[in-house]
Design a protein around this motif. Structure first.
Motif, PDB file in Angstrom:
ATOM      1  N   ILE A  75      32.988 -22.818 -10.143  1.00  0.00           N
ATOM      2  CA  ILE A  75      32.872 -24.108  -9.457  1.00  0.00           C
ATOM      3  C   ILE A  75      32.470 -25.160 -10.499  1.00  0.00           C
ATOM      4  N   VAL A  76      33.279 -26.203 -10.625  1.00  0.00           N
ATOM      5  CA  VAL A  76      32.973 -27.285 -11.575  1.00  0.00           C
ATOM      6  C   VAL A  76      32.725 -28.559 -10.778  1.00  0.00           C
ATOM      7  N   VAL A  77      31.551 -29.161 -10.987  1.00  0.00           N
ATOM      8  CA  VAL A  77      31.209 -30.407 -10.294  1.00  0.00           C
ATOM      9  C   VAL A  77      31.640 -31.560 -11.195  1.00  0.00           C
ATOM     10  N   ASP A  78      32.610 -32.339 -10.722  1.00  0.00           N
ATOM     11  CA  ASP A  78      33.313 -33.285 -11.599  1.00  0.00           C
ATOM     12  C   ASP A  78      33.667 -34.548 -10.807  1.00  0.00           C
ATOM     13  N   ARG A  88      39.318 -23.944 -20.511  1.00  0.00           N
ATOM     14  CA  ARG A  88      39.400 -22.492 -20.271  1.00  0.00           C
ATOM     15  C   ARG A  88      38.997 -22.127 -18.839  1.00  0.00           C
ATOM     16  N   VAL A  89      38.196 -23.001 -18.210  1.00  0.00           N
ATOM     17  CA  VAL A  89      37.756 -22.726 -16.837  1.00  0.00           C
ATOM     18  C   VAL A  89      38.933 -22.814 -15.844  1.00  0.00           C
ATOM     19  N   LEU A  90      40.053 -23.368 -16.293  1.00  0.00           N
ATOM     20  CA  LEU A  90      41.235 -23.469 -15.412  1.00  0.00           C
ATOM     21  C   LEU A  90      42.218 -22.319 -15.636  1.00  0.00           C
ATOM     22  N   ASN A  91      41.850 -21.366 -16.527  1.00  0.00           N
ATOM     23  CA  ASN A  91      42.818 -20.279 -16.778  1.00  0.00           C
ATOM     24  C   ASN A  91      42.901 -19.346 -15.570  1.00  0.00           C
ATOM     25  N   LYS A  92      43.783 -18.356 -15.674  1.00  0.00           N
ATOM     26  CA  LYS A  92      44.082 -17.515 -14.504  1.00  0.00           C
ATOM     27  C   LYS A  92      43.099 -16.354 -14.325  1.00  0.00           C
ATOM     28  N   ASP A  93      42.071 -16.275 -15.173  1.00  0.00           N
ATOM     29  CA  ASP A  93      41.169 -15.115 -15.125  1.00  0.00           C
ATOM     30  C   ASP A  93      40.346 -15.030 -13.844  1.00  0.00           C
ATOM     31  N   ALA A  94      40.137 -16.178 -13.175  1.00  0.00           N
ATOM     32  CA  ALA A  94      39.351 -16.189 -11.931  1.00  0.00           C
ATOM     33  C   ALA A  94      39.757 -17.415 -11.122  1.00  0.00           C
ATOM     34  N   LYS A  95      39.360 -17.406  -9.859  1.00  0.00           N
ATOM     35  CA  LYS A  95      39.631 -18.564  -9.005  1.00  0.00           C
ATOM     36  C   LYS A  95      38.702 -19.717  -9.412  1.00  0.00           C
ATOM     37  N   THR A  96      39.214 -20.948  -9.342  1.00  0.00           N
ATOM     38  CA  THR A  96      38.386 -22.110  -9.704  1.00  0.00           C
ATOM     39  C   THR A  96      38.443 -23.173  -8.621  1.00  0.00           C
ATOM     40  N   ILE A  97      37.256 -23.681  -8.290  1.00  0.00           N
ATOM     41  CA  ILE A  97      37.141 -24.807  -7.359  1.00  0.00           C
ATOM     42  C   ILE A  97      36.606 -25.995  -8.154  1.00  0.00           C
ATOM     43  N   ILE A  98      37.269 -27.140  -8.054  1.00  0.00           N
ATOM     44  CA  ILE A  98      36.726 -28.369  -8.652  1.00  0.00           C
ATOM     45  C   ILE A  98      36.187 -29.215  -7.501  1.00  0.00           C
ATOM     46  N   ALA A  99      34.904 -29.578  -7.600  1.00  0.00           N
ATOM     47  CA  ALA A  99      34.301 -30.436  -6.577  1.00  0.00           C
ATOM     48  C   ALA A  99      34.297 -31.863  -7.101  1.00  0.00           C
ATOM     49  N   THR A 100      34.917 -32.773  -6.372  1.00  0.00           N
ATOM     50  CA  THR A 100      34.960 -34.156  -6.793  1.00  0.00           C
ATOM     51  C   THR A 100      34.637 -35.068  -5.609  1.00  0.00           C
ATOM     52  N   THR A 101      34.601 -36.373  -5.862  1.00  0.00           N
ATOM     53  CA  THR A 101      34.239 -37.300  -4.780  1.00  0.00           C
ATOM     54  C   THR A 101      35.453 -37.632  -3.913  1.00  0.00           C
ATOM     55  N   GLU A 102      35.172 -38.338  -2.809  1.00  0.00           N
ATOM     56  CA  GLU A 102      36.272 -38.800  -1.942  1.00  0.00           C
ATOM     57  C   GLU A 102      36.896 -40.084  -2.491  1.00  0.00           C
ATOM     58  N   LYS A 113      47.044 -33.456  -7.698  1.00  0.00           N
ATOM     59  CA  LYS A 113      48.310 -32.763  -7.399  1.00  0.00           C
ATOM     60  C   LYS A 113      48.635 -31.765  -8.518  1.00  0.00           C
ATOM     61  N   ILE A 114      48.461 -32.185  -9.777  1.00  0.00           N
ATOM     62  CA  ILE A 114      48.744 -31.288 -10.916  1.00  0.00           C
ATOM     63  C   ILE A 114      47.827 -30.067 -10.860  1.00  0.00           C
ATOM     64  N   GLY A 119      47.072 -24.052  -9.078  1.00  0.00           N
ATOM     65  CA  GLY A 119      46.345 -23.058  -8.288  1.00  0.00           C
ATOM     66  C   GLY A 119      44.855 -23.349  -8.171  1.00  0.00           C
ATOM     67  N   ILE A 120      44.433 -24.537  -8.607  1.00  0.00           N
ATOM     68  CA  ILE A 120      43.016 -24.905  -8.538  1.00  0.00           C
ATOM     69  C   ILE A 120      42.738 -25.515  -7.159  1.00  0.00           C
ATOM     70  N   GLU A 121      41.610 -25.105  -6.552  1.00  0.00           N
ATOM     71  CA  GLU A 121      41.252 -25.691  -5.249  1.00  0.00           C
ATOM     72  C   GLU A 121      40.374 -26.926  -5.478  1.00  0.00           C
ATOM     73  N   ILE A 122      40.701 -28.008  -4.787  1.00  0.00           N
ATOM     74  CA  ILE A 122      39.920 -29.240  -4.916  1.00  0.00           C
ATOM     75  C   ILE A 122      39.121 -29.444  -3.630  1.00  0.00           C
ATOM     76  N   VAL A 123      37.812 -29.671  -3.804  1.00  0.00           N
ATOM     77  CA  VAL A 123      36.944 -29.957  -2.661  1.00  0.00           C
ATOM     78  C   VAL A 123      36.425 -31.374  -2.860  1.00  0.00           C
ATOM     79  N   ARG A 124      36.478 -32.203  -1.815  1.00  0.00           N
ATOM     80  CA  ARG A 124      36.055 -33.595  -1.968  1.00  0.00           C
ATOM     81  C   ARG A 124      34.897 -33.913  -1.039  1.00  0.00           C
TER      82      ARG A 124
END
Ligand SMILES: NC(=O)c1ccc[n+]([C@@H]2O[C@H](COP(=O)([O-])OP(=O)(O)OC[C@H]3O[C@@H](n4cnc5c(N)ncnc54)[C@H](O)[C@@H]3O)[C@@H](O)[C@H]2O)c1
Ligand SMILES: Nc1nc(=O)c(N)c(NC[C@H](O)[C@H](O)[C@H](O)COP(=O)(O)O)[nH]1
Length: 220
Positions: A75-78, A88-102, A113-114, A119-124
């Motif tokens: 989980i990356v808070v960004d 490297r946190v976006l590689n395929k070795d594990a699932k990644t969630i990026i938490a960003t603002t609305e 979109k990119i 395959g990255i999940e975005i949480v807003r």
């Protein structure tokens, strides 16, 4: 808050509380300590860092120092979605969630979109900066019941200030970095009085490699 993951904050710091030198050299933990951290990683549902740490250290946030058949969700808070597409946190070795603002603009929506196509999940959640309380609820609902918080100092402050940390473990290396601008365990604005500060209860301590490990429960 009932619906939140159990959060363990861990850092490797110097005796003077620094997480890196003023030039951002963050080699603090000894090999034994990194193995200790990877044992914690192997037992949590998520590992969380702030974007500052991704930009400066480019960590993998996987379990790679010990044998393990699973990797926690990264989980990356960004807030401003500064994550480099080759991090490297976006590689395929594990699932990644990026938490960003609305908050939204054309460029941010394009990058979302990119990232989603990768395959990255975005949480807003939140405006201006990520609403960490809300984020904890969202992650809990996704089945993430425990999180290892691995810094840095800005995100640590946000998590402590909101009362979201349950447990603390720190490795103290027998080193002194100095420098008032070097990142410390907890940065941010800081509490104004002792009454407001985070209070801890010492649970355990032991020698490890060249340093010492301290373990605390956060008093609620
Ligand atoms: N020694 C260690 O154990 C260790 C561990 C991690 C990081 N580090 C060091 O820490 C430094 C990075 O720390 P940092 O403080 O620059 O960045 P950080 O990793 O704490 O990330 C900060 C970012 O988090 C995001 N954020 C979003 N919402 C937030 C909120 N509500 N509260 C707080 N942050 C929020 C913002 O985008 C902000 O820029 C680097 O030097 C790195 O080497 C050391
Ligand atoms: N515990 C700890 N001790 C350190 O001395 C140090 N520099 C970090 N830094 C935190 C950073 O986010 C990553 O944990 C490391 O950079 C390791 O990176 P990996 O994920 O293993 O690739 N963490």
């Amino acid at each position: 808050m009932e619906k939140k993951p159990y959060v363990i904050s861990n850092v490797g710091m110097t005796l003077d509380g620094k997480l890196a030198t003023i030039n951002n050299d963050s080699r603090i933990s000894c090999e034994e300590d990194l193995i200790r951290v990877h044992k914690i990683r192997a037992n949590v549902d998520g590992i969380m860092v702030g974007i500052g740490t991704v930009l400066k250290d480019d960590p993998r946030l996987t379990v790679h120092k010990i044998k393990s058949d699973r990797n926690p969700v990264r989980i990356v808070v960004d807030s401003k979605l500064r994550v480099p597409l080759n991090a490297r946190v976006l590689n395929k070795d594990a699932k990644t969630i990026i938490a960003t603002t609305e908050d939204s603009d054309e460029e941010k929506e394009k990058k979302i979109k990119i990232l989603e196509d990768m395959g990255i999940e975005i949480v807003r959640c939140g405006r201006g900066k990520v609403d960490l309380k809300k984020l904890m609820e969202i992650l809990y609902d996704k089945g993430i019941k425990s999180i290892l918080l691995e810094g840095g100092g800005t995100l640590n402050w946000g998590m402590f200030k909101e009362g979201l940390v349950d447990e603390v473990s720190v490795y103290i290396a027998p080193k002194i970095f100095g420098g008032k601008d070097a990142p410390t365990y907890v940065d941010g604005e800081g509490f104004k009085t002792v009454d407001e500060c985070v209070k801890l209860e010492l649970k355990n301590f032991y020698r490890l490699g060249e340093g010492i490990v301290l373990e605390f429960k956060v008093k609620k």
